[in-house]
Scaffold this motif. Structure first.
Motif, PDB file in Angstrom:
ATOM      1  N   VAL B  93       0.837  -1.204   0.000  1.00 25.10           N
ATOM      2  CA  VAL B  93       0.000   0.000   0.000  1.00 25.10           C
ATOM      3  C   VAL B  93       0.876   1.260   0.000  1.00 25.10           C
ATOM      4  N   TYR B 399      -7.052   3.268   5.502  1.00 22.58           N
ATOM      5  CA  TYR B 399      -6.979   3.070   4.048  1.00 22.58           C
ATOM      6  C   TYR B 399      -8.342   2.664   3.506  1.00 22.58           C
ATOM      7  N   ASN B 400      -9.028   1.795   4.266  1.00 22.10           N
ATOM      8  CA  ASN B 400     -10.351   1.334   3.860  1.00 22.10           C
ATOM      9  C   ASN B 400     -11.364   2.469   3.909  1.00 22.10           C
ATOM     10  N   SER B 537      -2.826   4.210  -5.395  1.00 22.28           N
ATOM     11  CA  SER B 537      -3.906   4.614  -4.485  1.00 22.28           C
ATOM     12  C   SER B 537      -4.328   6.049  -4.760  1.00 22.28           C
ATOM     13  N   ASP B 635      -8.791   0.419  -3.345  1.00 20.43           N
ATOM     14  CA  ASP B 635      -7.806  -0.031  -2.371  1.00 20.43           C
ATOM     15  C   ASP B 635      -7.098  -1.314  -2.813  1.00 20.43           C
TER      16      ASP B 635
END
Lengths: 661, 661
Positions: B93, B399-400, B537, B635
């Motif tokens: 990520v 992040y979610n 992202s 994501d």
């Protein structure tokens, strides 16, 4: 986690900051400018890639703003076109400084080259009736072993910005801009320790500074070169090329590959470029303009800059326009169309004449033979941009000079009063490379400007001939095949039988060539590493020991050798020589107590299984049964190679490079 | 090169700057705070890894300082110990944000784990007479497929510094420090659009702000959680551990590997840490302190923080000292010695009690069912640090949440007035993971605190049992085996027969799991790429099309599908869905005109040979003869999978996630 006791030590502030390069120890007295005059240890004229890179390196090695000044006549960093290509070797060097990431991820990686040639008529009766172009082949852009097996294209201004961002971490002043060098001379009578006198025109007026050394990174027009009376040799060809950076609209299939296009109507070279903020991609086109110029005599174009006699200059400049360059590109690419995507999609364009010139000397000594004034980059060599060499060779000039200069200033060289024998090698090494560059460029440019398969005339080349020059030149153009000649820092004989094979381009060890990267597995923690990461550009020498299969034998050759190397290390100032050790054993389960204590003492985190991932012994041409030992210079080039037991040779070599305690 | 005409377009200034993330389009009116009250769209309480990461993400997606406020009660960023481990998935990520480089090169990569257990007596007559420890095995630290097949340990403060450096490129204000949240409530009557009211104690005094959404990233003590009356469930065990960061002097052979050490005298976990500015390496030790604590009842420890009754707290705290932790570590490691290298070589130490607690809800809705207040990180789950999960799960909560929140605010969700159905999935997805985390941690911690092979008592574990828990937990602890449950954004049925195999940990496509990285070769330029680099992202959805072997057939399934996907793309706002295409053909010599025009139009630089380097079709379980198509969420998690021809399913799924034009 639910914590109920918590203690911390405030010195840990440093844990959060970006890492800094470890400066070199200084054995000479710390420099302090005395008297009313402005004085430095090093003054750099010019902050293009060569000058800026030199400043970054010297600042990282330990020269503060007190010792080091870099000036540039321009008010800001470069924003326009110019150079854009980085060779694999330059990428390796940038990686060794922690400066490669943005370039690798944001630049355009060129992995392949496509060759396009005049379309062969389908009907054999009509040979010679050539229509359009067709793809002959696609080959890898980099055909030699390299850590990054591709080139990268990215705006020169961005590279300068990356270098300057790093510089500012070490130098609060940074580059002093809007400051133009107007005069340079050597005046030993005035001050023999700071004999170089430079007159600088700054926004605040004219000032005079004195310095121990001055480096001219001031481009093709170099005032430093002219002031030191260093002569350029070479010639200008009669080929004129246009270059244009733009966002294209085209149906040409290989617009994102590097292309060498020869058509019956002329030649074009396509250089794909990076993605820009709009999400679009840039393309650079080199276009052979169909207009002939008479070559100048050497005398008439001594400055080697314009390459065109002043009298005819103006008229000819007016003939070349952006439109004429684009129109010619369109002609060559037929039946495909190519045009700017929008009216304002052209970023930059220029026209230039191919010429190859190199300075007879890269350095000027004072009356005592001390190397006082150096020139680097375009100041010493100019050539065509076609092979993407300019910025690379220029930065590598500085890379070569930087550690020799700091070793001399910091008193790390054996003759630490002048350090001159080490500094002498700068010209020896870089002049050789410049000559090779000029020779390659001449051949490559002429062939490129010629026509391929266009007819029966004798000047016509076959595609195979062209490809041959391209491929054999790859060692040079990648930067990975560079080999410095025998000199104080390169010992080319006396290690017969230690290294097997001669495929140096694939990694076989060779004094004067750089150490190729291999993937190795670290003993202490099982981490997979790139071996080159143990050779960062921090100005240190390294001994690379290939232990043999007898490593676990207490009094074996490996153990004896490592212990002797340990003794050698103790003879030099702390931290200026690092020891990297490989082993060829299949098992990794042995523990520290089973091998010489010196391995853990000197190389706990630099000791590797050299065969589990890649077979480093095979790549480097070392017999695992016999081992070997090499000295790697601060710039990653092999200095000398010896039998594992012949550590005396290693010690002697190092004593010629570095002072002892 | 000798240039004689030179033109440049000044707009190229942008060419030299670092790249910025492309913000998402905003279809709702631009936010402007009206009236005298201080108003935001999002307020984040707490700038630890969870809060700071959320702020970075929202700022990159397009929320300016006008819309977004992040406060933290501390005056400066973290400088002390705490979390230090990053999972492979977190590294993926961070890479997708261009933030992994410093962490990968400067952090400590953990590739291997060594297991040490009580030494088996050589003489079988003396079984049970255990002396010291011995290495049982070394296994890979990460046993599942991952782009970075290792963990990284690095000071939490450094990660925060890296995040904050990036934040400041997008947010001039950055984190507002020394600002403590003192009260949160929902007051719809006062302002139904900005119903969340937060009282903040700043250096300038107490102030009240209103916001659309508030996110509590305020740690285990979370005021936000308590104010919203969200209950923690779980328990505290009776195991007490000490943790210490230090520079060690030791002859223990595996000090640079992650180690699980069970001896007859207790347990120690060794976590190698990064190299620090002195050139030395840190080590973290987790030490099981041999002192028992009674578990608290759920009621008594409702805040779930101290895990110790206040009445007994003080006395017990005093028992644990740095010396007692180090002494116990030394006991366990016998016959090896271990001690701080110098008296001041201890960086940080703490003691904690293992407990696992998770909040029943992660979100509070207003009376209309709009999700107004969220909690992330330690505010929703606390557990032991032993598996190195804390910082990772916390950052992944953010992040979610981040892209769902920005899609809602920017009006990109189908019900763009409230965006609530999309926001509902935050709790659905992250609560599942938190529960799994707690369950794994309980099992792992208990086993770790137990003894191995120390005797015949029933509580004793075999090494094999321990290794089993370690290995099966690897999918979870690496972060790469996380699977979100069926919900609006994860469609788990209806694609039967499209994907072959069930080895999801090795890459077989599975809705709810992340898309594994593969190496692919780009059609346009032959560049070798990591496929994950096409899934940055930036808040965009992507369609990943696996064309079939009929791609060159004009009216084949591949062509038909790509054309239909092109139509789907035109139904959504520009740039919020990107198309990535793989092909399974052996040859790369075909040109754009031989395949559907839509490939070049949408995916010129996102179209790959999917079999030449790694076999992506095989890894992902797709039959090259049939192809497949998948939706990958912003994501990186698979949303749905369909047959290549079933683009209707893709369109329908996307219409549930995104608004149409």
């Amino acid at each position: 986690m639910p914590v109920f006791v918590d203690f911390s030590n405030s010195s840990r502030d440093l844990r959060v900051l970006p890492s800094f390069a470890t400066p070199l120890p200084r054995l000479t007295p710390q420099f302090e400018a005395e008297g009313s005059e402005e004085k430095y240890e090093v003054v750099i004229a010019g902050a293009g890639p060569a000058g800026l890179f030199l400043e970054v390196l010297l600042a990282r090695y330990g020269l503060s703003d007190t010792s080091l000044l870099c000036i540039d006549s321009k008010p800001t960093a470069l924003k326009s076109g110019q150079a854009d290509g980085l060779q694999p070797r330059t990428l390796e060097v940038l990686k060794s400084l922690g400066l490669a990431e943005e370039i690798l991820t944001e630049g355009c990686q060129m992995w392949e080259v496509a060759f396009w040639n005049p379309k062969q008529a389908v009907n054999s009766h009509t040979t010679g009736d050539v229509q359009g172009i067709e793809r002959t082949s696609i080959v890898p852009d980099v055909a030699v072993a390299a850590r990054f097996p591709h080139e990268v294209t990215i705006h020169q201004g961005r590279i300068e910005r990356i270098l300057e961002d790093d510089l500012r971490r070490y130098s609060p002043r940074g580059v002093q801009r809007s400051s133009r060098l107007t005069k340079v001379s050597i005046d030993e009578a005035g001050d023999s320790e700071f004999p170089v006198v430079a007159e600088i025109e700054s926004p605040t007026g004219l000032r005079t500074v004195r310095t121990k050394h001055l480096v001219g990174a001031d481009g093709a027009h170099s005032l430093v070169r002219r002031s030191m009376d260093l002569k350029l040799h070479g010639e200008t060809s009669d080929f004129i090329w246009g270059v244009v950076d733009l966002i294209v609209d085209t149906d040409f299939p290989d617009i994102r590959r590097r292309c060498a296009i020869h058509s019956a109507r002329g030649s074009v070279m396509v250089i794909p470029r990076e993605r820009i903020a709009t999400g679009e991609y840039l393309t650079r086109l080199y276009v052979h303009v169909q207009e002939e110029v008479k070559p100048d005599s050497d005398t008439a174009a001594e400055e080697g800059v314009e390459g065109v006699k002043k009298s005819e200059g103006k008229a000819r400049r007016e003939k070349i326009t952006m439109e004429s360059i684009l129109a010619q590109a369109q002609e060559v690419l037929k039946p495909y169309y190519i045009k700017p995507r929008r009216p304002d999609a052209v970023d930059w364009w220029a026209a230039y004449q191919i010429g190859q010139r190199v300075s007879e000397h890269f350095v000027k000594q004072d009356s005592k033979g001390v190397n006082r004034v150096f020139i680097v980059g375009d100041a010493c060599h100019t050539h065509s941009p076609k092979a993407g060499q300019g910025m690379n060779v220029s930065m590598m000039d500085s890379y070569n000079l930087s550690w020799k200069l700091i070793h001399s200033l910091h008193g790390l060289t054996p003759a630490h009063k002048s350090g001159d024998k080490i500094l002498d090698t700068f010209e020896t090494e870089r002049q050789t490379i410049a000559q090779e560059l000029i020779a390659f460029d001449k051949e490559f440019s002429s062939m490129f400007s010629g026509k391929i398969g266009a007819g029966d005339d004798q000047e016509s080349l076959t595609h195979e001939q062209f490809l041959e020059v391209f491929s054999t030149g790859n060692g040079f153009t990648s930067g990975c095949g560079i080999e410095y000649p025998e000199n104080l820092l390169v010992e080319k004989s006396g290690y017969e039988g230690v290294v097997h094979g001669t495929d140096y381009l694939s990694g076989v060890l060779r004094p004067g060539r750089r150490l190729l990267n291999v993937r190795v597995k670290r003993h202490a923690d099982g981490v997979r590493r790139d071996l080159q990461d143990d050779f960062p550009s921090t100005g240190r020498f390294r001994i690379l020991a290939f232990t043999s299969t007898d490593l676990l034998t207490t009094s074996g050759i490996s153990a004896t050798s490592i212990n002797q190397i340990s003794t050698i290390l103790s003879q030099f100032p702390a931290s200026i020589i690092e020891l990297v050790i490989l082993h060829p054993l299949e098992s990794n389960t042995f523990v520290w107590t089973e091998i010489p204590e010196a391995v853990k003492t000197h190389s706990e985190m630099r000791f590797y299984n050299g065969t589990e991932l890649e077979d480093a012994y095979k790549v480097y041409g070392v017999d695992p049964k016999k081992g070997a030992v090499a000295v790697v210079r601060p710039d990653g080039y092999i200095g000398t190679i010896a039998e594992l037991k012949d550590t005396e040779r290693i010690g002697e070599f190092l004593k010629r490079c570095l002072r002892t305690l």
